[in-house]
Structures are given as C-alpha cells and as structure tokens.
Design a protein around this motif. Structure first.
Motif, PDB file in Angstrom:
ATOM      1  N   ARG A  76      29.544  22.476  44.429  1.00  0.00           N
ATOM      2  CA  ARG A  76      30.940  22.877  44.269  1.00  0.00           C
ATOM      3  C   ARG A  76      31.484  23.360  45.594  1.00  0.00           C
ATOM      4  N   ALA A  77      32.674  22.923  45.903  1.00  0.00           N
ATOM      5  CA  ALA A  77      33.335  23.381  47.123  1.00  0.00           C
ATOM      6  C   ALA A  77      34.144  24.620  46.778  1.00  0.00           C
ATOM      7  N   GLU A  78      33.675  25.757  47.248  1.00  0.00           N
ATOM      8  CA  GLU A  78      34.377  27.014  46.996  1.00  0.00           C
ATOM      9  C   GLU A  78      35.579  27.110  47.921  1.00  0.00           C
ATOM     10  N   PRO A  79      36.735  27.449  47.374  1.00  0.00           N
ATOM     11  CA  PRO A  79      37.904  27.590  48.247  1.00  0.00           C
ATOM     12  C   PRO A  79      37.752  28.812  49.151  1.00  0.00           C
ATOM     13  N   TYR A  80      38.433  28.778  50.269  1.00  0.00           N
ATOM     14  CA  TYR A  80      38.387  29.893  51.210  1.00  0.00           C
ATOM     15  C   TYR A  80      39.017  31.112  50.567  1.00  0.00           C
ATOM     16  N   LYS A  81      38.343  32.243  50.664  1.00  0.00           N
ATOM     17  CA  LYS A  81      38.873  33.484  50.103  1.00  0.00           C
ATOM     18  C   LYS A  81      39.312  34.396  51.232  1.00  0.00           C
ATOM     19  N   THR A  82      40.440  34.998  51.030  1.00  0.00           N
ATOM     20  CA  THR A  82      40.937  35.969  52.012  1.00  0.00           C
ATOM     21  C   THR A  82      40.260  37.313  51.761  1.00  0.00           C
ATOM     22  N   HIS A  83      40.463  38.218  52.688  1.00  0.00           N
ATOM     23  CA  HIS A  83      39.920  39.559  52.532  1.00  0.00           C
ATOM     24  C   HIS A  83      40.518  40.216  51.294  1.00  0.00           C
ATOM     25  N   LEU A  84      41.801  39.988  51.081  1.00  0.00           N
ATOM     26  CA  LEU A  84      42.472  40.572  49.924  1.00  0.00           C
ATOM     27  C   LEU A  84      41.868  40.066  48.612  1.00  0.00           C
ATOM     28  N   ALA A  85      41.487  38.797  48.566  1.00  0.00           N
ATOM     29  CA  ALA A  85      40.877  38.254  47.350  1.00  0.00           C
ATOM     30  C   ALA A  85      39.545  38.941  47.053  1.00  0.00           C
ATOM     31  N   TYR A  86      38.753  39.217  48.089  1.00  0.00           N
ATOM     32  CA  TYR A  86      37.485  39.923  47.880  1.00  0.00           C
ATOM     33  C   TYR A  86      37.725  41.355  47.422  1.00  0.00           C
ATOM     34  N   VAL A  87      38.736  42.001  47.983  1.00  0.00           N
ATOM     35  CA  VAL A  87      39.061  43.372  47.571  1.00  0.00           C
ATOM     36  C   VAL A  87      39.495  43.388  46.114  1.00  0.00           C
ATOM     37  N   LYS A  88      40.302  42.420  45.712  1.00  0.00           N
ATOM     38  CA  LYS A  88      40.764  42.366  44.328  1.00  0.00           C
ATOM     39  C   LYS A  88      39.630  42.115  43.345  1.00  0.00           C
ATOM     40  N   GLU A  89      38.557  41.457  43.803  1.00  0.00           N
ATOM     41  CA  GLU A  89      37.387  41.276  42.941  1.00  0.00           C
ATOM     42  C   GLU A  89      36.674  42.598  42.693  1.00  0.00           C
ATOM     43  N   ARG A  90      36.692  43.474  43.698  1.00  0.00           N
ATOM     44  CA  ARG A  90      35.959  44.738  43.586  1.00  0.00           C
ATOM     45  C   ARG A  90      36.765  45.837  42.910  1.00  0.00           C
ATOM     46  N   ARG A  91      38.078  45.791  43.035  1.00  0.00           N
ATOM     47  CA  ARG A  91      38.915  46.880  42.524  1.00  0.00           C
ATOM     48  C   ARG A  91      39.954  46.354  41.544  1.00  0.00           C
ATOM     49  N   THR A  92      40.263  47.210  40.569  1.00  0.00           N
ATOM     50  CA  THR A  92      41.318  46.859  39.621  1.00  0.00           C
ATOM     51  C   THR A  92      42.659  47.261  40.217  1.00  0.00           C
ATOM     52  N   ASP A  93      43.740  46.841  39.561  1.00  0.00           N
ATOM     53  CA  ASP A  93      45.075  47.227  40.025  1.00  0.00           C
ATOM     54  C   ASP A  93      45.261  48.740  39.938  1.00  0.00           C
ATOM     55  N   ALA A  94      44.671  49.351  38.917  1.00  0.00           N
ATOM     56  CA  ALA A  94      44.782  50.808  38.765  1.00  0.00           C
ATOM     57  C   ALA A  94      44.072  51.517  39.918  1.00  0.00           C
ATOM     58  N   ASP A  95      42.896  51.010  40.318  1.00  0.00           N
ATOM     59  CA  ASP A  95      42.186  51.602  41.460  1.00  0.00           C
ATOM     60  C   ASP A  95      43.024  51.476  42.725  1.00  0.00           C
ATOM     61  N   GLY A  96      43.614  50.323  42.923  1.00  0.00           N
ATOM     62  CA  GLY A  96      44.449  50.109  44.105  1.00  0.00           C
ATOM     63  C   GLY A  96      45.649  51.036  44.128  1.00  0.00           C
ATOM     64  N   GLU A  97      46.260  51.230  42.965  1.00  0.00           N
ATOM     65  CA  GLU A  97      47.421  52.131  42.883  1.00  0.00           C
ATOM     66  C   GLU A  97      47.010  53.565  43.199  1.00  0.00           C
ATOM     67  N   ALA A  98      45.846  54.003  42.696  1.00  0.00           N
ATOM     68  CA  ALA A  98      45.364  55.365  42.965  1.00  0.00           C
ATOM     69  C   ALA A  98      45.084  55.554  44.461  1.00  0.00           C
ATOM     70  N   ILE A  99      44.471  54.569  45.096  1.00  0.00           N
ATOM     71  CA  ILE A  99      44.183  54.668  46.535  1.00  0.00           C
ATOM     72  C   ILE A  99      45.481  54.718  47.330  1.00  0.00           C
ATOM     73  N   LEU A 100      46.460  53.898  46.927  1.00  0.00           N
ATOM     74  CA  LEU A 100      47.757  53.895  47.603  1.00  0.00           C
ATOM     75  C   LEU A 100      48.443  55.251  47.483  1.00  0.00           C
ATOM     76  N   GLN A 101      48.411  55.856  46.303  1.00  0.00           N
ATOM     77  CA  GLN A 101      49.049  57.164  46.100  1.00  0.00           C
ATOM     78  C   GLN A 101      48.359  58.245  46.942  1.00  0.00           C
ATOM     79  N   GLU A 102      47.018  58.174  47.053  1.00  0.00           N
ATOM     80  CA  GLU A 102      46.287  59.138  47.897  1.00  0.00           C
ATOM     81  C   GLU A 102      46.695  58.988  49.358  1.00  0.00           C
ATOM     82  N   ALA A 103      46.780  57.752  49.836  1.00  0.00           N
ATOM     83  CA  ALA A 103      47.164  57.511  51.224  1.00  0.00           C
ATOM     84  C   ALA A 103      48.589  57.974  51.489  1.00  0.00           C
TER      85      ALA A 103
END
Length: 112
Positions: A76-103
């Motif tokens: 299978r030819a895996e499509p190129y993944k961006t850094h953001l795609a890898y981050v989205k695999e590790r974190r949910t939208d809620a986690d991202g929102e919490a990190i953004l609010q802390e920053a």
C-alpha cells in the motif's frame, strides 16, 4: 614495434580462469519467485540455507513470492502525512482546545 609471440596487455594470472582452476563451487539451488505483474525471477541460493519467502522483482521492484498462483500483494502506498496530521492522531480536538487555552492564558499573564 614489438615482435614475438607474446600477447600484449596481459600478465600472469589476469586471463579468464577455467572452472577446473577456480575450485569447487558451493552446492546451490535455484528458487523461482513471481511478482503481482507476472514477472518470474530465479535467483540461486546456497543449498544449506532456507531461501527467503519473498524476493524483490528485478524488473518492477514489487515483492515476489514462491507461489505463482498467489503472489504477494502490491504494498500500500501511504499518502504523505503532515506534522499536523500526526498531531491530530495523538490528540483529540478537546485536548487541542485545552492546550490552546493554556497557551493563551500564559500569553495574557505576560502582557499584564
């Protein structure tokens, strides 16, 4: 100009050797592999080893197997993944929102 029976451009030991002069060849066995494109390749292996289950086809580069009726599938030819795609695999939208609010809270503290 050189005269005589000498062969020019050669020296002792540089000529092609006969099979009898090379010594005995190690016992070998040939194994046939087929790829998904139907290409056949037959590399030779030492008789005492177990040949690999797959072999790269020298014509197309696909993996080749020993069963002509069921060659290995194309990888299978895996499509190129961006850094953001890898981050989205590790974190949910809620986690991202919490990190953004802390920053944002830290930035606001620095300004005041």
């Amino acid at each position: 100009m050189a005269t005589g029976n000498a062969i020019r451009g050669t020296r002792v030991g540089s000529g092609p050797m006969r099979w009898t002069e090379r010594g005995e060849q190690a016992p070998r066995r040939s194994v046939t592999y087929w790829c998904a494109n139907g290409h056949e390749t037959t590399p030779a292996f030492a008789a005492e080893i177990t040949p690999p289950t797959t072999w790269d086809c020298p014509r197309c580069g696909l993996p080749a197997g020993q069963d002509e009726q069921a060659p290995p599938e194309r990888p299978r030819a895996e499509p190129y993944k961006t850094h953001l795609a890898y981050v989205k695999e590790r974190r949910t939208d809620a986690d991202g929102e919490a990190i953004l609010q802390e920053a944002l809270a830290r930035l606001r503290q620095r300004r005041n």
